[in-house]
Scaffold this motif. Structure first.
Motif, PDB file in Angstrom:
ATOM      1  N   VAL B 178       0.867  -1.185   0.000  1.00  0.00           N
ATOM      2  CA  VAL B 178       0.000   0.000   0.000  1.00  0.00           C
ATOM      3  C   VAL B 178       0.901   1.233   0.000  1.00  0.00           C
ATOM      4  O   VAL B 178       1.863   1.298   0.762  1.00  0.00           O
ATOM      5  CB  VAL B 178      -0.937   0.003   1.226  1.00  0.00           C
ATOM      6  CG1 VAL B 178      -1.798   1.264   1.246  1.00  0.00           C
ATOM      7  CG2 VAL B 178      -1.812  -1.239   1.219  1.00  0.00           C
ATOM      8  N   ASP B 182      -2.283   5.185  -2.820  1.00  0.00           N
ATOM      9  CA  ASP B 182      -3.510   4.585  -2.279  1.00  0.00           C
ATOM     10  C   ASP B 182      -4.102   5.469  -1.184  1.00  0.00           C
ATOM     11  O   ASP B 182      -5.316   5.581  -1.056  1.00  0.00           O
ATOM     12  CB  ASP B 182      -3.205   3.189  -1.741  1.00  0.00           C
ATOM     13  CG  ASP B 182      -2.606   2.291  -2.823  1.00  0.00           C
ATOM     14  OD1 ASP B 182      -3.261   2.145  -3.870  1.00  0.00           O
ATOM     15  OD2 ASP B 182      -1.496   1.771  -2.632  1.00  0.00           O
ATOM     16  N   PRO B 286      -4.733  -1.393  -1.488  1.00  0.00           N
ATOM     17  CA  PRO B 286      -4.373  -0.938  -2.835  1.00  0.00           C
ATOM     18  C   PRO B 286      -5.652  -0.514  -3.545  1.00  0.00           C
ATOM     19  O   PRO B 286      -6.635  -1.265  -3.559  1.00  0.00           O
ATOM     20  CB  PRO B 286      -3.750  -2.176  -3.484  1.00  0.00           C
ATOM     21  CG  PRO B 286      -3.271  -3.006  -2.333  1.00  0.00           C
ATOM     22  CD  PRO B 286      -4.281  -2.762  -1.226  1.00  0.00           C
ATOM     23  N   SER B 437      -1.326   2.796  -8.049  1.00  0.00           N
ATOM     24  CA  SER B 437       0.061   3.075  -7.699  1.00  0.00           C
ATOM     25  C   SER B 437       0.993   2.512  -8.771  1.00  0.00           C
ATOM     26  O   SER B 437       0.609   1.608  -9.523  1.00  0.00           O
ATOM     27  CB  SER B 437       0.392   2.435  -6.353  1.00  0.00           C
ATOM     28  OG  SER B 437       0.420   1.028  -6.502  1.00  0.00           O
ATOM     29  N   MET B 440       1.271  -1.197  -8.653  1.00  0.00           N
ATOM     30  CA  MET B 440       0.094  -1.871  -9.203  1.00  0.00           C
ATOM     31  C   MET B 440       0.103  -1.818 -10.735  1.00  0.00           C
ATOM     32  O   MET B 440      -0.324  -2.771 -11.397  1.00  0.00           O
ATOM     33  CB  MET B 440      -1.183  -1.213  -8.661  1.00  0.00           C
ATOM     34  CG  MET B 440      -1.477  -1.541  -7.211  1.00  0.00           C
ATOM     35  SD  MET B 440      -2.257  -3.153  -7.022  1.00  0.00           S
ATOM     36  CE  MET B 440      -3.911  -2.761  -7.620  1.00  0.00           C
TER      37      MET B 440
END
Ligand code: SF4
Lengths: 203, 465
Positions: B178, B182, B286, B437, B440
């Motif tokens: 995270v 996020d 996330p 992010s 991600m």
């Protein structure tokens, strides 16, 4: 700079439904590639228009000839959010719109519009819904925004509008020449610069 | 009662109260770029005015630069004209220009901080809404329109309405996987895309205090997406350590004296706020946007909301109740002023290392500045990315917006580390953006679809903070 007083805007209206209409939709970024604002009006809402017109149903209001000569634009909430581009109010203004009435505006859009001499007063959600319906039913409806009485009139009905006092006064006395105002006491500007350590480097 | 940083900085920069109730505020640093300045210089010329404090304006070029072939003249004649016009204006008015040949060019919100042009307790304005980024240093920084760019050029001042302050406290620890991105997506989701109108957001709490400057910049950057024109973090040791030794930072004893002044400008303990909000860092997942504004997001494991906005659902082609995970992507973009800094590229590189981009995905990494690019290359990150099938580009805004050759085609779906998922933002009127992010984005590029970076097998071993 034009220092024209503006107390009343009268004309037909262009209703644009939808909340959170961002500046990328008002004027897509690809049309910002120019060193002047000329001709921007041709691309106002271009992608939204293409999408709506392409569906073959009701055209986008900005493509609808019934609203061609509009002087006032009616919008809903958080209009002009997103990018700070002044191209958005410029495109609207250059299309002949002289005021935008909405439920709410993003701060940057609002400020940019004031700088252009295009007031963006607000009214309640119900007022906007009623006005938009009236205008959609009869695009020839004359709408009047009065910044003295802070009312909008259409089809025999009057509704309350609001505008922050600073902006309202700027229009009523034609004093939105911000540059001129900021240059009025330039000695004071120098004085502030002289007391800021990062300007003087006298840490 | 204590005072906020906003109020202290505001007072220190106040020239006078204007008759209409606004404040005339001195602007300490004015950053300009090629998109919103040419018309401002024209307006300045039209009134026969000059630039009042040319040494307080710095220019760069970012929005329109091609990221593949940066040779001049650009193939795109309009882009070339915009850059030449900026160069002409800077020469004529003796404004420092960090151009493509300077080695220092980049996205305006990346280079200001990395050169320490951005400093605590300054007022900073730029004709770009993501100017809020610079608030990470405890500056009061905000985006302005072109007429205001003219005003700052002419007078180094702006007429501003007062702002309220909302304190947003983030407490506790973020889960592995995270990121700051996020956190800000969660803040916008909770408070709404217009929740911040009229406010400056002050971010604090131990989760923010533990963050690096890069992470704080990511948070402040997207304040504007929550409607707040200004977002800031109080300056602290992390801020000072970052600034020390950078090109425009004070040196020697001056630096220590500067730190004392900067510290004195931070919000006092017990300062009064107009509003306060608290978030638990541990509860943040996330997060990915599913809609057409940055507030329309969900945790990656959640399903598309049943009460989702109809227009957004239709545009994105999602059905309520559908999982977001597993959504096929066509393009993966790591970059922008939100997440185009070195630490972002490092995180993304950790994920992709030893993997390959899915066959159907076009993936690109665009460093936020020439300095970021050079630093990444010194660490070999460029090789990690190119070996994995990513394109490694020159610095610029690139696919964050459609003013250069990098853009979506048709209805392509893009996993993007940028800040806006508005319709048409990435160049195709029907193109679709999923904000997330950089880690991600990297995981999505490899998997070819939206995945939870925490479940992304190879990532697990390397994650952890
Ligand atoms: S990266 Fe995107 S948001 Fe940032 S300045 Fe460039 S275009 Fe604007």
């Amino acid at each position: 700079m034009a220092v024209e007083r503006l107390s009343e805007i009268r004309g037909t209206a262009l209703p644009v439904r939808g909340d959170d209409i961002d500046t990328d939709r008002i004027i897509p970024a690809r049309f910002l590639k120019a060193v002047s604002f000329d001709g921007l009006e041709a691309h106002l809402f271009e992608d939204d228009r293409r999408e709506a017109d392409g569906r073959g149903g009701v055209p986008h209001p900005a493509s609808n000839p019934a609203y061609a000569g509009a002087a006032i634009m009616l919008v809903q909430s958080n209009f002009g959010c997103g990018s700070s581009r002044e191209h958005a109010p410029q495109a609207i203004r250059r299309r002949g719109i002289r005021a935008v009435l909405g439920q709410s505006f993003s701060e940057i859009f609002f400020g940019n519009s004031v700088a252009l001499g295009m007031p963006c007063p607000t009214a309640s959600r119900d007022t906007l819904a009623a006005l938009i319906e009236t205008v959609e039913a009869d695009p020839a409806t004359e709408v009047t925004i009065d910044l003295r009485s802070m009312r909008v009139n259409a089809a025999g009905q009057a509704y309350e509008i609001s505008l922050p006092p600073a902006a309202r006064e700027a229009f009523l006395d034609g004093s939105w020449d911000a540059t001129g105002l900021l240059l009025e006491h330039f000695d004071d500007v120098r004085a502030v610069a002289k007391r800021l350590p990062y300007v003087t480097q006298a840490w | 009662m204590g005072t906020t940083l906003l109020r202290k900085v505001w007072d220190a920069h106040t020239v006078r109260r204007l008759a209409n109730g606004q404040t005339q505020l001195f602007i300490g640093l004015h950053l300009i770029h090629e998109v919103t300045s040419p018309q401002a210089f024209d307006m300045l010329r039209a009134r026969g005015a000059t630039v009042a404090f040319p040494e307080r304006t710095v220019a760069t070029v970012d929005h329109i630069v091609p990221t593949r072939d940066q040779r001049r003249p650009f193939i795109d004649v309009m882009a070339e004209e915009m850059l030449s016009s900026l160069e002409r204006n800077c020469r004529e008015h003796r404004i420092r220009m960090l151009d493509l040949s300077s080695g220092l060019q980049g996205i305006v919100h990346v280079i200001g901080p990395e050169l320490a042009l951005t400093q605590p307790a300054m007022t900073i304005a730029c004709g770009d809404s993501h100017t809020s980024t610079h608030g990470a240093f405890g500056a009061i920084a905000f985006g302005i329109g072109t007429s205001q760019v003219r005003d700052v050029l002419a007078s180094q001042c702006l007429a501003m309405d007062p702002l309220k302050v909302r304190r947003i406290t983030v407490t506790g620890r973020l889960q592995p996987g995270v990121y700051a991105k996020d956190v800000i997506l969660e803040i916008i989701r909770r408070l709404g895309v217009k929740g911040g109108v009229g406010y400056a957001y002050e971010y604090g709490g131990d989760a923010i205090e533990r963050m690096s400057m890069d992470e704080r910049m990511t948070i402040c950057n997207m304040s504007i997406e929550g409607g707040a024109r200004v977002g800031y973090v109080n300056p602290d040791e992390t801020t000072f350590t970052y600034l020390r030794g950078r090109p425009f930072a004070p040196v020697g004893d001056d630096f220590d004296r500067a730190c004392r002044w900067w510290s004195s400008m931070a919000s006092d303990p017990g300062a009064a706020y107009d509003d306060e909000v608290t978030l638990e860092a541990a509860s943040i997942q996330p997060t990915v946007t599913w809609g057409i504004n940055p507030g329309q997001s969900i945790a990656v494991g959640e399903r598309i909301p049943a009460a989702g906005d109809q227009e957004a659902l239709e545009f994105m082609g999602f059905r309520p109740g559908e999982p977001l995970k597993g959504t096929k992507i066509d393009v993966a973009f790591v970059g922008s002023c939100t997440n185009g800094r070195l630490s972002d590229l490092r995180e993304a590189a950790r994920i992709v290392s030893g993997h390959h981009v899915a066959a159907h995905v076009k993936a690109l990494v665009v460093p936020g500045s020439q300095s970021v690019r050079a630093a990444a290359e010194r660490e070999g990150l460029d090789r990690v990315f190119t070996d994995a099938g990513f394109e490694w580009r020159g610095a610029g805004c690139s696919m964050c917006l459609a003013m250069n050759p990098d853009r979506l085609e048709g209805r392509e779906v893009c996993a993007s580390s940028s800040n806006r998922n508005f319709k048409g933002r990435q160049g195709s009127p029907t193109g679709r953006t999923l904000l997330m992010s950089p880690a991600m984005v990297a995981a999505a590029a490899i998997a070819g679809e939206v995945v939870d970076v925490r479940e992304f097998a190879a990532a697990e071993a390397t994650l952890g903070r």
